[in-house]
Design an enzyme around this catalytic site. Structure first.
Site, PDB file in Angstrom:
ATOM      1  N   ASP A  11       0.884  -1.160   0.000  1.00 54.49           N
ATOM      2  CA  ASP A  11       0.000   0.000   0.000  1.00 54.49           C
ATOM      3  C   ASP A  11       0.924   1.212   0.000  1.00 54.49           C
ATOM      4  OD1 ASP A  11      -2.107   1.819   0.269  1.00 54.49           O
ATOM      5  OD2 ASP A  11      -2.145   1.622   2.451  1.00 54.49           O
ATOM      6  N   GLU A  71      -1.406  -1.591  -4.486  1.00 54.98           N
ATOM      7  CA  GLU A  71      -2.644  -0.829  -4.585  1.00 54.98           C
ATOM      8  C   GLU A  71      -2.418   0.345  -5.525  1.00 54.98           C
ATOM      9  OE1 GLU A  71      -5.227   1.914  -1.628  1.00 54.98           O
ATOM     10  OE2 GLU A  71      -5.026  -0.180  -0.994  1.00 54.98           O
ATOM     11  N   ASP A 144      -2.415   0.779   7.534  1.00 57.06           N
ATOM     12  CA  ASP A 144      -1.737   0.802   6.237  1.00 57.06           C
ATOM     13  C   ASP A 144      -1.088  -0.553   5.952  1.00 57.06           C
ATOM     14  OD1 ASP A 144      -1.747   3.868   5.396  1.00 57.06           O
ATOM     15  OD2 ASP A 144      -1.385   3.742   7.547  1.00 57.06           O
TER      16      ASP A 144
END
Length: 183
Positions: A11, A71, A144
């Site tokens: 991420d 992502e 996260d």
């Protein structure tokens, strides 16, 4: 395809980069690690990008992932935030590409849909579902790292190698089947 593979999920971010790793063996996934790279204390955006690259290389050299799932930046109203996020993602991708590791990008909604059955799920819902799927004892304070782990799990599901395990039709079904785990 190898019967055993490791997937690194990322991420990307210039404040916090979250990451998670899973091992896939005999078509089943096993949790390896989740963590985050804290970047708040650095003011220089180029130092942040250098640290993202170095940490990604360190993860690659330590765990030897066969694939990377990352992502994709989502389109928001703030163009400057998009630019920063795109740079962070690009640097992480460059690290993987420098080691000849295949990379797959997933939109945040696709990741959430793969994990919870709801493309609009919250970070907390994604984290709780991952906790159940991978038998995680605790969840991190910042989510996260679970977002990075979710990218890896999404990639696993999208590679068509899922067998066994629980299946849920969505968040409501998960809550119903896991009383006491969700508050």
């Amino acid at each position: 395809m190898k019967s055993e593979r490791i997937i690194l999920g990322i991420d990307p971010g210039t404040t916090i980069m979250g990451f998670g790793l899973i091992k896939v063996e005999d078509k089943k996934m096993q949790f390896l690690q989740l963590n985050e790279l804290q970047l708040q204390k650095y003011d220089d955006p180029y130092v942040k990008l250098k640290l993202i690259f170095e940490r990604t290389i360190e993860l690659i050299d330590t765990f030897h992932p066969d694939e990377i799932a990352i992502e994709a930046p989502f389109f928001g109203k703030n163009v400057q935030s998009m630019l920063k996020l795109g740079r962070a993602q690009g640097v992480a991708m460059a690290a993987g590409l420098s080691r000849q590791i295949p990379i797959t990008e997933y939109l945040p909604k696709k990741i959430k849909m793969a994990i919870t059955g709801n493309g609009n799920a919250s970070k907390e819902q994604v984290a709780k579902m991952l906790q159940s799927l991978l038998n995680l004892k605790t969840l991190p304070k910042n989510l996260d790292s679970t977002d990075g782990l979710a990218a890896a799990v999404c990639h696993f599901y999208n590679s068509g190698k899922v067998v066994g395990g629980k299946s849920y039709t969505g968040w409501a079904a998960f809550v119903k089947q896991n009383p006491g785990k969700v508050k």
